[in-house]
Design a protein around this motif. Structure first.
Motif, PDB file in Angstrom:
ATOM      1  N   GLN A  32       1.272  -1.177  -0.206  1.00 51.42           N
ATOM      2  CA  GLN A  32       0.357  -0.466   0.064  1.00 51.42           C
ATOM      3  C   GLN A  32       0.987   1.440  -0.009  1.00 51.42           C
ATOM      4  O   GLN A  32       2.341   1.467   1.109  1.00 51.42           O
ATOM      5  CB  GLN A  32      -0.658  -0.028   1.246  1.00 51.42           C
ATOM      6  CG  GLN A  32      -1.729   1.034   1.058  1.00 51.42           C
ATOM      7  CD  GLN A  32      -2.871   1.710   0.110  1.00 51.42           C
ATOM      8  OE1 GLN A  32      -3.195   0.592  -0.026  1.00 51.42           O
ATOM      9  NE2 GLN A  32      -2.464   2.418  -0.728  1.00 51.42           N
ATOM     10  N   LYS A  33       0.884   1.492  -0.803  1.00 54.42           N
ATOM     11  CA  LYS A  33       1.826   3.365  -1.133  1.00 54.42           C
ATOM     12  C   LYS A  33       1.180   4.279  -0.501  1.00 54.42           C
ATOM     13  O   LYS A  33      -0.250   4.515  -0.933  1.00 54.42           O
ATOM     14  CB  LYS A  33       2.258   3.654  -2.676  1.00 54.42           C
ATOM     15  CG  LYS A  33       3.065   2.545  -3.122  1.00 54.42           C
ATOM     16  CD  LYS A  33       3.915   3.205  -4.639  1.00 54.42           C
ATOM     17  CE  LYS A  33       4.867   1.451  -4.655  1.00 54.42           C
ATOM     18  NZ  LYS A  33       4.463   0.684  -5.350  1.00 54.42           N
ATOM     19  N   ILE A  34       1.760   4.631   0.363  1.00 53.57           N
ATOM     20  CA  ILE A  34       0.576   6.949   0.107  1.00 53.57           C
ATOM     21  C   ILE A  34       0.863   7.466  -0.185  1.00 53.57           C
ATOM     22  O   ILE A  34       2.704   8.311  -0.190  1.00 53.57           O
ATOM     23  CB  ILE A  34       0.538   6.398   2.225  1.00 53.57           C
ATOM     24  CG1 ILE A  34      -0.167   5.737   2.933  1.00 53.57           C
ATOM     25  CG2 ILE A  34       0.123   7.708   2.128  1.00 53.57           C
ATOM     26  CD1 ILE A  34       0.831   5.456   4.619  1.00 53.57           C
ATOM     27  N   GLY A  35       0.208   8.423  -0.531  1.00 57.08           N
ATOM     28  CA  GLY A  35       0.658   8.777  -1.739  1.00 57.08           C
ATOM     29  C   GLY A  35       1.284  10.833  -1.439  1.00 57.08           C
ATOM     30  O   GLY A  35       0.602  10.883  -0.598  1.00 57.08           O
ATOM     31  N   ASN A  36       1.779  11.489  -2.138  1.00 52.37           N
ATOM     32  CA  ASN A  36       2.022  12.832  -1.227  1.00 52.37           C
ATOM     33  C   ASN A  36       0.683  13.668  -0.996  1.00 52.37           C
ATOM     34  O   ASN A  36       0.821  14.259  -0.458  1.00 52.37           O
ATOM     35  CB  ASN A  36       3.302  13.366  -1.948  1.00 52.37           C
ATOM     36  CG  ASN A  36       4.046  13.385  -2.253  1.00 52.37           C
ATOM     37  OD1 ASN A  36       4.738  11.839  -0.997  1.00 52.37           O
ATOM     38  ND2 ASN A  36       5.248  12.904  -3.004  1.00 52.37           N
ATOM     39  N   SER A  37      -0.179  13.566  -1.661  1.00 51.00           N
ATOM     40  CA  SER A  37      -1.880  14.020  -2.032  1.00 51.00           C
ATOM     41  C   SER A  37      -2.114  13.813  -0.353  1.00 51.00           C
ATOM     42  O   SER A  37      -3.178  15.041  -0.615  1.00 51.00           O
ATOM     43  CB  SER A  37      -2.541  13.931  -2.881  1.00 51.00           C
ATOM     44  OG  SER A  37      -3.036  12.482  -2.648  1.00 51.00           O
ATOM     45  N   ILE A  38      -2.516  12.975   0.154  1.00 51.65           N
ATOM     46  CA  ILE A  38      -2.684  12.834   1.756  1.00 51.65           C
ATOM     47  C   ILE A  38      -2.238  13.965   2.867  1.00 51.65           C
ATOM     48  O   ILE A  38      -2.206  13.950   3.523  1.00 51.65           O
ATOM     49  CB  ILE A  38      -2.406  11.642   1.963  1.00 51.65           C
ATOM     50  CG1 ILE A  38      -1.284  11.255   2.865  1.00 51.65           C
ATOM     51  CG2 ILE A  38      -3.165  10.434   1.043  1.00 51.65           C
ATOM     52  CD1 ILE A  38      -1.393   9.451   3.968  1.00 51.65           C
TER      53      ILE A  38
END
Length: 371
Positions: A273-279
């Motif tokens: 699960q990758k967490i994007g910079n947008s969060i």
């Protein structure tokens, strides 16, 4: 705090009208029952609604209360125990098995998309068995991974710190299963979470430090002495959850470190699960919330210890290394998340206490929270 009392206090705190109260309570009760109530650092008897009322009550006025309530309602990410276990199960099918299939395809000299042909070949079973799995923390859930991937007990370890006798046993058992080899071709290093990557590798006072700076020299030594791995071994660093920034950071630092110590392992760094910079919290987009975060009374500079300073801290109110995550893990909150969510007044000089209080395992300990 009983739910009914919490509801009355929430009504009084937020000054909602009857219609708004009904809508918000419906949402909060669902989120509490299915997710937030199970946060493992709540003290006995505390549930989410009670914690929310107490947290909101610490802000100076209704405007601040509403701004913070709406921010967490719309942005908070809470990862449950069940979600983590699902990620463990997904890790084999989405990352590990495709990797083994691709490596087997190279040996068989066929296209990797011919999956049925590959997995029905004996070489696939051989390459799967020649893959050693090591858990880097308790959060790796290596036992769950072993069962879900149907791995041999003798190819799964809970620590990379193993004795020479154990290494001999690993080689012996491998040769027993696959008589034509006693060396591993692939190594899968498994961990649960990283937000900045600095606990795995970083340069400090001109020297590389972190988990990987212990593991790579160990691998190099055993390649030269016990021949545990092939010379051109593949290493997969696998996280269940990771930010995109941490993955690119580790990859860059790792290349420099390998040059320094004279190793050239084939590294693949990935996350289920990758967490994007947008969060990440956007202080320009959320300027009013940012103003609240940076108020002295809602922050405690005691958290800026020697460990905190290993990352960027020009704006320490954004969490360790300014990762600015609105992220809660079911068993503890990462220090990479916004401190206003996790400050714990029991161990701090200020009285402000976070919505999901974080427990720090050791003072001045540099680590990113494990799952």
């Amino acid at each position: 705090m009983k739910d009914q009392l919490a509801e009355r206090l929430l009504y009084k705190t937020m000054d909602w009208d009857t219609e708004t109260l009904g809508e918000e309570l419906s949402f909060l009760q669902d989120m509490s029952y299915y997710r937030y109530d199970y946060y493992e650092q709540f003290i006995p008897g505390v549930r989410y609604l009670g914690s929310l009322v107490r947290w909101l009550g610490q802000f100076d006025n209704k405007e601040e209360q509403n701004l913070m309530y709406n921010y967490i309602k719309n942005n908070l990410i809470y990862i449950t125990r069940e979600q983590i276990i699902n990620l463990v199960y997904l890790s084999f099918s989405t990352i590990i098995n495709p990797f083994i299939i691709e490596e087997t395809a190279k040996i068989l000299n066929i296209e990797s998309f011919k999956v049925n042909k590959i997995i029905n070949d004996r070489e696939y079973d051989k390459q799967k068995r020649r893959t050693l799995f090591i858990g880097l923390s308790d959060g790796s859930h290596i036992d769950v991974l072993r069962r879900s991937a149907e791995l041999n007990n003798e190819q799964v370890l809970t620590s990379y710190s193993i004795s020479d006798d154990k290494i001999k046993d690993l080689k012996k058992d491998l040769k027993k299963d696959k008589p034509d080899t006693d060396t591993f071709r692939n190594l899968i290093l498994v961990d649960d979470f990283t937000a900045s990557g600095t606990s795995y590798i970083r340069k400090e006072d001109g020297k590389f430090k972190g988990k990987l700076t212990n593991i790579l020299p160990w691998l190099k030594t055993h390649n030269e002495t016990t021949e545990l791995f092939e010379k051109n071994a593949n290493i997969v660093l696998l996280f269940y959850i990771a930010t995109e920034g941490s993955l690119s950071y580790i990859e860059k630092q790792l290349k420099n470190y390998q040059k320094e110590i004279g190793t050239n392992f084939n590294f693949l760094i990935n996350s289920v699960q990758k967490i994007g910079n947008s969060i990440k919290f956007d202080k320009k987009k959320e300027s009013q919330v940012f103003e609240i975060l940076t108020k002295d009374k809602y922050f405690d500079d005691d958290i800026i210890d020697s460990s905190y300073k290993k990352g960027k801290y020009d704006t320490p109110q954004l969490g360790y290394n300014e990762c600015a995550l609105p992220l809660i893990l079911f068993h503890n909150t990462p220090n990479n998340s916004l401190p206003i969510l996790w400050l714990n007044s029991d161990t701090k000089k200020n009285t402000f206490k976070g919505l999901f209080p974080r427990i720090t395992r050791h003072k001045d300990e540099h680590y990113e929270e494990s799952i």
